[in-house]
Design a protein around this motif. Structure first.
Motif, short mmCIF file in Angstrom:
data_model
loop_
_atom_site.label_atom_id
_atom_site.label_comp_id
_atom_site.label_asym_id
_atom_site.label_seq_id
_atom_site.Cartn_x
_atom_site.Cartn_y
_atom_site.Cartn_z
N GLN A 652 -32.97 28.63 -27.94
CA GLN A 652 -34.01 29.00 -28.92
C GLN A 652 -33.82 28.22 -30.22
O GLN A 652 -34.79 27.79 -30.84
CB GLN A 652 -33.97 30.50 -29.17
CG GLN A 652 -34.42 31.36 -27.99
CD GLN A 652 -35.90 31.23 -27.70
OE1 GLN A 652 -36.70 31.02 -28.60
NE2 GLN A 652 -36.26 31.38 -26.43
N SER A 678 -40.30 33.73 -27.52
CA SER A 678 -39.89 32.53 -28.25
C SER A 678 -40.54 32.46 -29.63
O SER A 678 -39.89 32.10 -30.61
CB SER A 678 -40.21 31.28 -27.45
OG SER A 678 -39.43 31.21 -26.27
N PRO A 689 -34.58 34.34 -31.62
CA PRO A 689 -35.68 33.55 -31.06
C PRO A 689 -36.03 32.36 -31.93
O PRO A 689 -35.67 32.29 -33.11
CB PRO A 689 -36.83 34.56 -31.00
CG PRO A 689 -36.52 35.54 -32.08
CD PRO A 689 -35.03 35.66 -32.10
#
Length: 806
Positions: A652, A678, A689
């Motif tokens: 991420q 995401s 994220p």
């Protein structure tokens, strides 16, 4: 997290969790409706897709366990365990159960075996079996074990013998792995006198095979129609609700077992009674009525009851029921042609003894065992605790949305249209106004397989690029695959349908229309080129192959490094056999793969930089692109070496780095199309994220839009890569969708500037939310906080599977 279709392929690593409960008739020989089996064959589809429902499995930190459909000895799968190397004491993993059926093993010398395969294994593998009985001297346990050490062995049988006492009340098995490396387990067997025993259902385990929230849906007086009565098994026991002569109320339960070959007695599951910690140690008594019209066919033993105490383990994924004590109630008054009362006690000494949580949950699951053919009728089950009537009310359920909450939502939302083209309308104009100041807009998706999500995101992308000054689109997809699409937007070269096919899962009609529309817009506006690029890091081989296209064939120095890198990536394993501590040792000099890869990448970077500066002037964009793909190879290689617990956070952060870099290169505002998880600005304290990184970097310059679906179907990708329709789980009470579906078919709702009121307090709480990606999942819900994760949410009530281009 979303496993993109171009990701490094490996067997599914879904968590191995136990399931819940449903009111179903449990038949000994019918897998779809049976009580749980041990699943000695270690097949992933057993027990309704909960293969280890009757096993405990523990792995050490950074270890992994997964079902392997590529390597197996029999059936369709094996259980693969991977243990990391460590300089401290050897790590251990355990697979264990104490629920082996005893009917065919008491008083026998039992051979227990398991087939084992190893790769790079350093350590021991121990197979153990034990049985426990009660004597006048107290509890006594008899144990046998087999030990082996197999560094690199193909399938090898590990076996032991254990005498099971005729008075044993429990029989347990375990496999212990102590060391490091990879081990496959398959084809466990119990044998007596050289003959394998058949897999038998474990009594009173139906409660473990269904969703946990159904556990307390009971019908002890049998007045309501039961779901399973519409699907009886005509070859074994059938169940109906009858009303000829009820003992209580209007209906009773009638079970019929026809004449059948000898074998284990079938059992009908009746339900589960809710219990709480304060009831542990009390005396639970079950009372009811039964009768046997005509008596048992051909005589035979009378019916009995089996009960099992269950405890509940909560988790963010929804929780699971775990088996505890098993007991039987025999020697009850034999049922005659008239209603006969019966009663038996369920001892609960020690139950809940380790729990200090007043909200802890337990249950007592009940089944009636039918050893003889004929009819048995049941009615009016009741319960007492320490002699006082007990009728649990069950835990409070979430209430439905109130009229005031629905009215508030209708005034706060803004309707949306799904259809293209992206004509300027009040729906998009209002949404566009909140995105005006953003440099990056994360555009989420709850699943990658919804036609409506594709249409909505494509329409929004059209609008923001063509009318709001956005200069391109970033995809959570392969950068190498997206590069050709980006060239098509600028030059018109290539077939967009064929280019999209290289991005598996993105080749939909809506995406093709978007790409063609952006090309037409680029032709009509030949100013700064539009950007279409990928940011994914999980395909280092693709990034390296594309990098090779950016290197001159006559550059022998670079070509030799590219060949070495190709071989290194082919040898990569995920995760590494040793733990990688990148925080305090980023160079990882002891890692035989990561260290040379980084050295080769550094040499390539020096080569590119030196040649560009000492040779004739070249396009600086080419040098920047070479450097970008060098970084992509390093990101993907490092991600592949990390343990899954750290790999996703690393990925991420890399997605955010790549998106930020491309945003700076483009010099304008970009859309970022990725999974909800995401683009979110926050998930949990342990998850980081991409959106959280971008918000920390850009502040208000990053905005996150989440996409939520209400109901319908979507296209899901199987582990083998095939796409097939799947169904969204029904909206659960208390889920965000329960409120959102009361609005129009499609709308958006701003979240960042909401002020708390009584009518929107549900948006200020963590609630369940559909959470999918490319694949279907046994549990489609996770806990989320919409306001913490997104600046606005786009809701689509009805979903259909996204069609894929041929």
């Amino acid at each position: 997290m979303r496993p993109g279709p171009e990701a490094h392929k490996r067997p599914s690593q879904r968590p191995l969790m136990r399931g819940g409960l449903v009111l179903l008739l449990v038949l000994a020989g019918l897998a779809a409706q049976a009580q749980a089996y041990l699943n000695l064959g270690l097949e992933p589809r057993a027990n309704r897709g909960q293969p280890l429902a009757l096993w405990g499995l523990t792995v050490p930190p950074n270890g992994r366990a997964a079902f392997d459909s590529v390597v197996f000895r029999q059936g369709r799968s094996s259980l693969r365990l991977e243990l990391p190397a460590t300089e401290a004491a050897p790590r251990a993993a355990y697979l264990f159960t104490g629920l082996v059926p005893l009917d065919s093993t008491r008083g026998q010398l039992v051979t227990v075996s398991v087939w084992v395969r190893t790769r790079g294994w350093r350590g021991t593998i121990r197979l153990s079996a034990n049985n426990t009985a009660t004597t006048i001297a107290g509890l006594t346990t008899q144990t046998a074990a087999a030990l082996d050490s197999l560094p690199n062995a193909d399938w090898h049988r590990l076996a032991l013998q254990v005498p099971v006492r005729a008075v044993a009340f429990s029989f347990g098995l375990s496999v212990q792995l102590r060391g490091s490396g990879r081990v496959w387990l398959d084809d466990m067997q119990l044998s007596v006198r050289g003959r394998p025993l058949p897999e038998l259902p474990v009594p009173a385990t139906a409660a473990l095979l269904r969703p946990a929230e159904e556990v307390l849906t009971t019908n002890w007086d049998f007045e309501r129609r039961l779901p399973y009565l519409t699907q009886p098994d005509p070859a074994a026991t059938t169940a109906t609700l009858d009303s000829a002569k009820a003992q209580h109320g209007r209906r009773y339960l009638r079970l019929m077992r026809p004449n059948a070959p000898s074998g284990p007695a079938p059992a009908a599951y009746l339900g589960a009674l809710r219990l709480a910690p304060r009831q542990g140690g009390q005396r639970l008594r079950v009372l009811g009525y039964w009768r046997r019209p005509g008596g048992p066919a051909g005589g035979g033993p009378p019916p009995s009851f089996a009960y099992r105490l269950l405890s509940y383990r909560a988790s963010p994924q929804g929780g699971a029921w775990l088996p505890d004590t098993l007991g039987t109630a025999a020697n009850l008054p034999a049922p005659g042609p008239q209603w006969t009362s019966f009663a038996f006690d369920v001892p609960m000494q020690g139950f809940f003894s380790a729990s200090t949580d007043p909200a802890a949950l337990g249950a007592c699951a009940l089944s009636v065992v039918l050893p003889s053919p004929g009819a048995l009728e049941l009615d009016n089950l009741t319960f007492t605790l320490d002699g006082k009537p007990y009728a649990p009310t069950g835990p409070p359920g979430p209430p439905p949305p109130t009229a005031a909450e629905q009215a508030w939502l209708r005034t706060a939302l803004r309707p949306l249209r799904l259809a293209t083209p992206a004509t300027a309308g009040p729906d998009l104009a209002a949404l566009g106004s909140i995105l005006r100041s953003a440099r990056l807009v994360g555009l989420g998706e709850v699943t990658h397989g919804s036609q409506e999500v594709f249409s909505l995101n494509a329409r929004l992308s059209h609008y923001l690029i063509e009318q709001k000054g956005f200069s391109g689109l970033l995809l959570e997809a392969s950068p190498a695959g997206c590069a050709a699409l980006g060239d098509y937007l600028r030059t018109g070269q290539g077939d967009p349908a064929r280019l999209l096919a290289a991005l598996e899962g993105w080749h939909t009609p809506a995406m093709l229309d978007l790409v063609r529309g952006l090309r037409a817009y680029q032709q009509a506006h030949p100013g700064p080129p539009l950007l279409l690029a990928g940011i994914e890091v999980r395909q280092p081989e693709q990034a390296l192959a594309y990098l090779g296209q950016l290197v001159e064939a006559k550059d022998d120095f670079a070509q030799s490094r590219l060949r070495q890198l190709t071989q290194l990536l082919a040898d990569y394993r995920q995760p590494a056999t040793a733990e990688l501590d990148l925080r305090f040792g980023p160079d990882q000099p002891r890692d035989s793969l990561l260290a040379p890869l980084r050295r080769l990448l550094a040499e390539l970077g020096t080569d590119f930089d030196t040649r560009s500066k000492l040779g004739p002037p070249t396009n600086l964009q080419l040098l920047a692109r070479q450097r970008y793909y060098l970084r992509l190879v390093e990101q993907g290689a490092t991600w592949r070496r990390l343990d899954p617990s750290a790999a996703e956070n690393y990925r991420q952060a890399c997605l955010a780095e790549n998106a930020h870099y491309l945003s700076q290169q483009a010099g304008g505002k970009l859309l970022l199309w990725a999974n909800n998880r995401s683009v979110a600005k926050f998930l949990t304290p342990d998850e980081r994220p991409m959106g959280e990184w971008l918000r920390a970097t850009l502040g208000a310059g990053y905005l996150a839009l989440g996409v939520v679906l209400g109901q319908g179907r979507f296209a899901a990708q199987s582990p083998a890569g095939q796409w097939a329709p799947a169904t969204l789980a029904a909206v659960r009470p208390g889920a965000y969708e329960a409120w959102l579906r009361s609005g129009p078919p499609a709308f958006w709702l701003g979240l960042s500037k909401l002020e708390l009121t009584e009518d929107n307090a549900w948006l200020f709480q963590s609630q369940l939310l559909h959470d999918l990606s490319y694949a279907d999942a046994h549990n489609q819900y996770m806990l989320h906080s919409l306001r913490a994760e997104f600046d606005a949410v786009l809701f689509v009530r009805d979903s259909t599977p996204a069609p894929l281009l041929p």
